[in-house]
Design a protein around this motif. Structure first.
Motif, mmCIF file in Angstrom:
data_model
loop_
_atom_site.group_PDB
_atom_site.id
_atom_site.type_symbol
_atom_site.label_atom_id
_atom_site.label_comp_id
_atom_site.label_asym_id
_atom_site.label_seq_id
_atom_site.Cartn_x
_atom_site.Cartn_y
_atom_site.Cartn_z
ATOM 1 N N GLU A 641 0.829 -1.202 0.000
ATOM 2 C CA GLU A 641 0.000 0.000 0.000
ATOM 3 C C GLU A 641 0.867 1.258 0.000
ATOM 4 O O GLU A 641 0.451 2.317 -0.460
ATOM 5 C CB GLU A 641 -0.916 -0.024 1.224
ATOM 6 C CG GLU A 641 -2.037 0.969 1.184
ATOM 7 C CD GLU A 641 -2.990 0.796 2.357
ATOM 8 O OE1 GLU A 641 -4.194 1.061 2.190
ATOM 9 O OE2 GLU A 641 -2.535 0.387 3.436
ATOM 10 N N PHE A 690 -7.334 -8.350 5.070
ATOM 11 C CA PHE A 690 -6.762 -7.404 6.023
ATOM 12 C C PHE A 690 -7.860 -6.877 6.939
ATOM 13 O O PHE A 690 -8.831 -6.254 6.506
ATOM 14 C CB PHE A 690 -6.107 -6.241 5.279
ATOM 15 C CG PHE A 690 -5.450 -5.244 6.193
ATOM 16 C CD1 PHE A 690 -4.132 -5.435 6.592
ATOM 17 C CD2 PHE A 690 -6.137 -4.140 6.665
ATOM 18 C CE1 PHE A 690 -3.518 -4.519 7.443
ATOM 19 C CE2 PHE A 690 -5.537 -3.227 7.514
ATOM 20 C CZ PHE A 690 -4.222 -3.415 7.907
ATOM 21 N N GLU A 692 -8.244 -5.003 10.854
ATOM 22 C CA GLU A 692 -7.510 -4.404 11.970
ATOM 23 C C GLU A 692 -7.712 -5.154 13.282
ATOM 24 O O GLU A 692 -7.060 -4.831 14.284
ATOM 25 C CB GLU A 692 -7.927 -2.945 12.119
ATOM 26 C CG GLU A 692 -7.490 -2.088 10.936
ATOM 27 C CD GLU A 692 -7.901 -0.636 11.088
ATOM 28 O OE1 GLU A 692 -8.641 -0.340 12.058
ATOM 29 O OE2 GLU A 692 -7.499 0.187 10.255
ATOM 30 N N ARG A 707 -1.048 -3.642 4.927
ATOM 31 C CA ARG A 707 -1.943 -4.075 3.848
ATOM 32 C C ARG A 707 -1.099 -4.289 2.586
ATOM 33 O O ARG A 707 -0.432 -3.374 2.103
ATOM 34 C CB ARG A 707 -3.009 -3.029 3.570
ATOM 35 C CG ARG A 707 -4.058 -3.494 2.539
ATOM 36 C CD ARG A 707 -4.977 -2.340 2.160
ATOM 37 N NE ARG A 707 -5.751 -1.880 3.279
ATOM 38 C CZ ARG A 707 -6.934 -2.368 3.633
ATOM 39 N NH1 ARG A 707 -7.464 -3.373 2.937
ATOM 40 N NH2 ARG A 707 -7.598 -1.891 4.663
ATOM 41 N N SER A 711 -5.732 -6.594 -0.656
ATOM 42 C CA SER A 711 -6.589 -6.744 0.528
ATOM 43 C C SER A 711 -6.034 -7.740 1.526
ATOM 44 O O SER A 711 -6.742 -8.153 2.443
ATOM 45 C CB SER A 711 -7.988 -7.214 0.096
ATOM 46 O OG SER A 711 -7.902 -8.471 -0.570
ATOM 47 N N GLN A 712 -4.755 -8.125 1.367
ATOM 48 C CA GLN A 712 -4.186 -9.167 2.212
ATOM 49 C C GLN A 712 -3.301 -8.583 3.318
ATOM 50 O O GLN A 712 -3.095 -7.366 3.386
ATOM 51 C CB GLN A 712 -3.394 -10.154 1.353
ATOM 52 C CG GLN A 712 -4.189 -10.719 0.182
ATOM 53 C CD GLN A 712 -5.435 -11.458 0.607
ATOM 54 O OE1 GLN A 712 -5.370 -12.556 1.125
ATOM 55 N NE2 GLN A 712 -6.599 -10.864 0.401
ATOM 56 N N MET A 713 -2.769 -9.445 4.174
ATOM 57 C CA MET A 713 -2.000 -8.996 5.333
ATOM 58 C C MET A 713 -0.520 -9.308 5.150
ATOM 59 O O MET A 713 -0.159 -10.372 4.616
ATOM 60 C CB MET A 713 -2.507 -9.679 6.603
ATOM 61 C CG MET A 713 -3.963 -9.383 6.925
ATOM 62 S SD MET A 713 -4.455 -9.942 8.573
ATOM 63 C CE MET A 713 -4.181 -11.710 8.439
#
Length: 770
Positions: A641, A690, A692, A707, A711-713
């Motif tokens: 990101e 992702f 929080e 991120r 949309s992943q971690m």
């Protein structure tokens, strides 16, 4: 009353309630039948219960459901809660769709018995006799509306505690200071909210307001506050303690509701606290002509039924016309009129008002109000039966008998005959309808004859005859016969064939490292929820409500740009006559049970991998989808990101360091643990949405969660060998646990204080006696 007589009467009532339950539900005890055959049960509520049961059996609290839509939160799920003890989520009752339809069926029958018992308690608290309370509890628990709701366990369960809460409410008004009613109200509202803090809770709040205003008004506008303030303080105490106890269920759902897609249908989707479109607010409303269904059995609405019958409504009219118990009768009469008018939507105009009232406008279908109508009418019928019994029993001081009740019942009978003639074409069973009207006329004549003898025996005889007649016609016209389990969606809509494919996927991917998508004519929602029973992770779901961002970014409606779903781990595709564009990026692997199984032509990204170089920056999901389309998924791609200076930009000249990634298997639902060995700084990428609510740590030291890949971690890990752990710890859930503890502590302290007070009173009484 002697203690032994009290227990004997209680035992007789218990046996009577159990007998009525067994008689009315006799056809429901067939092991090859079930009420729980809807899609909502087999592949939604049943699947959620299965996920909760799986988590609890592995020592974890079911905060999330990892299998559908990339892993959905459950801690803020308003449809049901694992805190509710009578879903028995800790037991292995929900292992598969075939077991679910049986387990949920028996849980529904159990809650119908609870509903009957609690309705009996309510009717006794408002002052009805045992005969009237038995009749009223059966009329409500086994009525047409309850039969409609039997298809949804998560609706039947909370409403089972609705009468108990109201019993406590009435008891607080009429006997302020008695702890039993405080306990009733608290237990009822807590169990109702734990079962489902949704529509039943809204109805409980609405009815509470009506009861408060009715009690206040019964003492006059000027003096009402004096009589109401102490009961109102107790009710406020019930509300505060209940809110504390159920905080882990209600507050996360309320606070995070704004992020949820609340409803999807033939109208624009409703997100968060947005208004339901007024057109959708009219779905399943009753027409004016359909109101004759209150008297005569006719097809009802999809989520409610108005039928109570001519005998029951005549008794309710008897209560409305009498003078005793004015405040509770007034409240019930208002609820009945308001609910039946609301069920007609715009046809009587109340939809225009209800659509503007906060909280109340969360109830979409007008026919949902019919449960309040049935509750109020059956309670009035029980009160009316006692009025009739008393009128037949007693005499005036001048020796004349009371004829007024005959006038009321005669008017009801004449009105029934007129309405019968006007609604012939809409009646489901004309013979039974004609029989009920004729029996009503006969009951009035018999009551007049017995009234001439005026006495206790005549009154009891009238009460028994009317109650038997009311229950007989209820049982004759409302048949509690569940559908055969062979008609389940699992058996009729390709569930067995899908199961064979899913069993093959378990062999191919025993660690559940990859995700599966479905296309073609397969019911994608059913397929994903069926896969959940086996722990297979998919990118579809049949879920309401669902997090809007997650739904937008992960849900597989159909193919997007190349590599997108493979980057989310979708290695396998199951198809039935798929369009060519759906097969791009996949190659045929094998045919199973008439379905085709495909595998990604390039390597889909696994659940956990390490990247040592940065492929680029994305500023939106659309930007990422465009960039991943041209990426080489075999080279562990990483798009972040924002820029990460610790990682070099990927070039063709710089060799990529090899890292060893070992994940703990089997994977926990709320905890992911990975051992990573890498000679350079690397990014551990986890193919999870992702959120929080995840908390990351490296060697037990807190670290930042990033991120990545749209949309992943991701977690940045220094060189060497490290243990990386992620724990799912939603803040809005964790801080409600102490609140719940405070609520339970308050209950314990009240019990201790009450016991000490009773001990002091006994000691004082003993001294006075001495």
């Amino acid at each position: 009353m002697r203690p032994e007589s009290k227990w004997r009467n209680a035992g007789a009532v218990g046996l009577a309630l159990l007998a009525l339950w067994a008689i009315f539900l006799r056809n429901a005890f067939d092991p090859n039948r079930s009420f729980s055959l809807l899609m909502d049960n087999e592949f939604f509520i049943g699947t959620v219960l299965s996920s909760m049961s799986h988590s609890l059996s592995h020592g974890e609290w079911p905060l999330r459901m990892e299998t559908v839509l990339g892993g959905l939160p459950l801690y803020n799920f308003p449809q049901l809660s694992p805190f509710y003890p009578f879903y028995f989520t800790a037991l292995p009752l929900f292992d598969g769709p075939q077991q679910v339809v049986h387990s949920m069926h028996w849980l529904t029958l159990m809650h119908l018995l609870i509903l009957e018992i609690n309705t009996y308690v309510f009717l006794r608290v408002i002052g009805t006799s045992r005969i009237s309370a038995l009749m009223g509890s059966a009329l409500f628990a086994f009525g047409a509306n309850s039969l409609t709701y039997a298809a949804w366990l998560n609706i039947t369960a909370p409403y089972a505690w609705f009468p108990l809460y109201l019993a406590g409410l009435v008891g607080i008004f009429e006997h302020p200071g008695r702890r039993r009613y405080f306990a009733m109200a608290l237990a009822g509202i807590v169990l109702l909210a734990l079962a489902s803090p949704a529509q039943p809770l809204i109805h409980a709040v609405i009815v509470s307001g009506v009861f408060v205003l009715a009690y206040w008004a019964s003492h006059g506008l000027s003096g009402g506050w004096v009589h109401t303030r102490y009961p109102l303080a107790q009710i406020t105490g019930v509300g505060i303690v209940a809110l504390l106890i159920v905080a882990p269920v209600i507050l996360p759902a309320a606070l995070e509701f704004k992020h949820m897609i609340r409803w999807i249908g033939p109208f624009p989707p409703v997100t968060g606290n947005g208004h339901i479109p007024f057109e959708a607010f009219q779905v399943d409303q009753l027409s004016i002509a359909a109101l004759t269904g209150v008297l005569f059995m006719a097809p009802g609405a999809a989520v409610g039924h108005p039928f109570v019958g001519v005998i029951v409504l005549s008794l309710a009219c008897m209560a409305a016309a009498s003078r005793g118990r004015l405040w509770i009768k007034g409240a019930l009469f208002f609820i009945a009129l308001y609910a039946i008018a609301s069920s007609t939507g715009i046809n009587l105009g109340l939809a225009y008002i209800n659509h503007l009232i906060p909280i109340l406008n969360k109830i979409r279908e007008p026919s949902r109000f019919l449960i309040l109508f049935q509750f109020a009418v059956t309670a009035l019928a029980a009160l009316g039966l006692d009025e009739l019994r008393q009128a037949v029993t007693s005499r005036r001081t001048d020796g004349t008998r009371r004829p007024r009740y005959l006038l009321v019942l005669s008017i009801a009978a004449v009105a029934s005959i007129i309405l019968l003639v006007l609604s012939i074409g809409r009646i489901a069973s004309l013979p039974w309808t004609l029989a009920s009207v004729l029996v009503l006329v006969a009951l009035i004549a018999l009551t007049a004859a017995l009234g001439r003898r005026a006495g206790t025996r005549a009154g009891v005889s009238v009460a028994l005859i009317w109650s038997v007649a009311a229950l007989f016609f209820l049982g004759a016209q409302i048949l509690w016969t569940p559908t055969s389990t062979t008609a389940s969606k699992y058996n009729t809509d390709g569930g067995r064939e899908l199961d064979r494919v899913l069993d093959r996927l378990l062999v191919l991917d025993p660690a559940h490292d990859w995700r599966v998508i479905f296309d073609g004519k397969i019911d994608k929602q059913m397929a994903s929820m069926l896969a959940s029973y086996k722990g297979i992770r998919t990118l579809n779901a049949y879920f309401n409500p669902a997090p809007k961002q997650q739904f937008d970014e992960l849900y597989y409606h159909g193919p997007r740009t190349p590599n997108y779903f493979q980057s989310l781990g979708a290695k396998y595709l199951v198809c039935d006559k798929c369009a060519p564009e759906a097969l791009q990026g996949y190659e045929h692997k094998e045919d199973i049970a008439g379905l085709q199984l495909y595998e990604a032509t390039t390597a889909a990204l696994p659940h956990a991998y390490a990247a040592t170089a940065l492929d680029g920056i994305f500023d939106s999901l659309g930007d990422f989808t465009a960039k991943i389309a041209a990426a080489d998924l075999t080279s562990a791609p990483l798009f972040a990101e924002k820029n990460i200076p610790e990682l070099p930009r990927r070039t063709g000249d710089v060799p990529v360091a090899r890292c060893d990634v070992k994940e703990d298997i089997p994977r926990r639902v709320n905890r992911i643990r990975v051992t990573l060995s890498c000679p350079t700084t690397s990014m551990l990428v986890l193919n999870e949405f992702f959120d929080e609510s995840w908390r990351g740590s490296i060697d037990k030291g807190r670290t930042l969660l990033l991120r990545v890949n749209g949309s992943q971690m991701g977690i940045l890990v220094p060189p060497g060998t490290h243990t990386v752990e992620l724990r799912f710890r939603p803040v809005t859930f964790m801080w409600t646990l102490p609140l719940s503890g405070c609520g339970l502590l308050a209950v314990v302290m009240c019990l201790i204080a009450g016991r000490k007070r009773r001990a002091r009173l006994r000691a004082t009484a003993a001294k006075v006696t001495a």
